[in-house]
Design a protein around this motif. Structure first.
Motif, PDB file in Angstrom:
ATOM      1  N   ASP A  13       0.806  -1.228   0.000  1.00 11.80           N
ATOM      2  CA  ASP A  13       0.000   0.000   0.000  1.00 11.80           C
ATOM      3  C   ASP A  13       0.842   1.282   0.000  1.00 11.80           C
ATOM      4  O   ASP A  13       0.333   2.356   0.313  1.00 11.80           O
TER       5      ASP A  13
ATOM      6  N   LEU B   8      -8.339  -4.914  -7.352  1.00 13.39           N
ATOM      7  CA  LEU B   8      -8.218  -3.448  -7.365  1.00 13.39           C
ATOM      8  C   LEU B   8      -7.070  -2.997  -8.244  1.00 13.39           C
ATOM      9  O   LEU B   8      -6.055  -3.680  -8.367  1.00 13.39           O
ATOM     10  N   THR B  10      -4.236  -0.063  -8.570  1.00 11.40           N
ATOM     11  CA  THR B  10      -3.572   0.946  -7.752  1.00 11.40           C
ATOM     12  C   THR B  10      -2.400   1.557  -8.517  1.00 11.40           C
ATOM     13  O   THR B  10      -1.879   0.960  -9.451  1.00 11.40           O
ATOM     14  N   THR B  11      -2.015   2.758  -8.089  1.00 11.10           N
ATOM     15  CA  THR B  11      -0.776   3.332  -8.603  1.00 11.10           C
ATOM     16  C   THR B  11       0.386   2.684  -7.843  1.00 11.10           C
ATOM     17  O   THR B  11       0.184   2.040  -6.812  1.00 11.10           O
ATOM     18  N   GLY B  14       0.384   3.429  -4.238  1.00 14.41           N
ATOM     19  CA  GLY B  14      -0.696   2.960  -3.365  1.00 14.41           C
ATOM     20  C   GLY B  14      -1.956   3.802  -3.334  1.00 14.41           C
ATOM     21  O   GLY B  14      -2.644   3.836  -2.316  1.00 14.41           O
ATOM     22  N   PHE B  15      -2.289   4.439  -4.459  1.00 12.23           N
ATOM     23  CA  PHE B  15      -3.546   5.187  -4.502  1.00 12.23           C
ATOM     24  C   PHE B  15      -4.502   4.550  -5.511  1.00 12.23           C
ATOM     25  O   PHE B  15      -4.089   4.130  -6.597  1.00 12.23           O
ATOM     26  N   ILE B  16      -5.779   4.485  -5.131  1.00 13.35           N
ATOM     27  CA  ILE B  16      -6.773   3.908  -6.046  1.00 13.35           C
ATOM     28  C   ILE B  16      -7.533   5.000  -6.789  1.00 13.35           C
ATOM     29  O   ILE B  16      -8.227   4.736  -7.753  1.00 13.35           O
ATOM     30  N   CYS B  26      -6.215   4.576 -15.165  1.00 14.32           N
ATOM     31  CA  CYS B  26      -6.477   3.138 -15.032  1.00 14.32           C
ATOM     32  C   CYS B  26      -6.592   2.500 -16.417  1.00 14.32           C
ATOM     33  O   CYS B  26      -7.400   2.921 -17.241  1.00 14.32           O
ATOM     34  N   ILE B 137      -4.078  -7.285  -7.026  1.00  9.42           N
ATOM     35  CA  ILE B 137      -3.787  -5.853  -7.038  1.00  9.42           C
ATOM     36  C   ILE B 137      -2.996  -5.522  -8.305  1.00  9.42           C
ATOM     37  O   ILE B 137      -1.887  -6.018  -8.493  1.00  9.42           O
ATOM     38  N   VAL B 139      -0.882  -3.124 -10.199  1.00  3.36           N
ATOM     39  CA  VAL B 139      -0.054  -1.941  -9.974  1.00  3.36           C
ATOM     40  C   VAL B 139       0.193  -1.247 -11.308  1.00  3.36           C
ATOM     41  O   VAL B 139       0.806  -1.811 -12.217  1.00  3.36           O
ATOM     42  N   LEU B 150      -5.082   2.857  -0.909  1.00  3.97           N
ATOM     43  CA  LEU B 150      -5.486   1.515  -1.348  1.00  3.97           C
ATOM     44  C   LEU B 150      -6.387   0.801  -0.351  1.00  3.97           C
ATOM     45  O   LEU B 150      -7.458   0.319  -0.708  1.00  3.97           O
TER      46      LEU B 150
END
Lengths: 183, 183
Positions: A13, B8, B10-11, B14-16, B26, B137, B139, B150
């Protein structure tokens, strides 16, 4: 031109430390070949605080041989410290002004790649000025939910180009990126 | 027992979502086989807000065929909504109490795996109660520096076990984990 390489361990995260500086989750497995990385660089860039904390660190004589060898390799490198103040230091060169010009000058010299060690503030400065060529980010198999953010608070989106991945037996996955944006 | 799967994007940091809900970074590449994932589940868990936003979403008729097919597949699933209030809904079952008991009951029924869709609050509840079996996840190759975290603010460390990775041509790396901690 030799490359400036950032090598960081992060949680899934995106934290590089827990809220109280915890890094006890950070794994250094024997299949990670950190010695090969060290062998690929001959220069290390430090911020002043990181240099004072780690620039001349020596592990206990009783430490394991791998650790002793790694630190010996670190201390064989040319060390450059970015600081607001001049200092005479037998083991490092201090740079106090014209960061970008000085970085480009060092980068254009003959040699191996350059390890951007940190800390966070120096890394932010390098990201903002688009000075990092290679990002090696080792994603550890856990989430913390809080802590110190991987790249701090960027002023703009940082686009990256994936150039490779490595999976280690501990479950760490190293993601290797180059800058996507050219200046 | 069938698995509860979180999927999910994520970047790297760790940001969604970006600070203003941005998800324009995305990527849904044609080599990502999201249809295979959809085929592996027959039930979707929603929070109430996510259900109202996406539970009955229909893309424009002019959308590309892949997108139309994905949404058709989504709408063929059994949908379960966790909410504080009862509601009669032709397309979903509402659960308003005893979340853990109800989840375990559904999980013990015959069938394919279960997709935990979100939102953030429902995911946090599932993590806290150790109900997620598989974390997928993806990335994405960028950093935002700020945005929606996240996993939100976990109350304790979430240890994970890496079970696989997939690299896509866009530079997205999917990291697949199982829970490391058993109840």
């Amino acid at each position: 031109m030799r490359k400036i390489v950032l090598d960081l361990a992060t949680t899934l995260d995106g934290f590089i430390e827990g809220p109280n500086g915890e890094v006890d989750w950070c794994i250094m497995d024997d299949d990670m070949s950190f010695d090969e990385f060290l062998d690929s660089v001959d220069t290390i860039f430090y911020g002043r605080v990181s240099y004072d904390a780690w620039g001349n660190f020596h592990p206990d004589a009783g430490s394991n041989l791998t650790e002793l060898a790694l630190w010996k390799a670190v201390h064989s490198k040319r060390k450059i410290v970015f600081s607001s103040r001049e200092r005479e230091d037998a083991n490092a060169e201090f740079i106090t002004a014209d960061l970008i010009t000085n970085v480009k000058k060092i980068q254009s010299q003959e040699g191996k790649d350059i390890w951007l060690y940190g800390g966070a503030k120096l890394i932010e400065t390098f990201i903002k000025n688009n000075l990092i060529d290679t990002y090696r980010i080792s994603v550890h198999p856990l989430a913390l939910g809080k802590g110190k953010a991987l790249f701090g608070d960027l002023t703009k989106v940082l686009p990256l180009k994936l150039v490779g991945t490595k999976t280690f037996k501990s479950g760490v996955v190293q993601l290797i990126y180059e800058r996507a944006a050219k200046e």
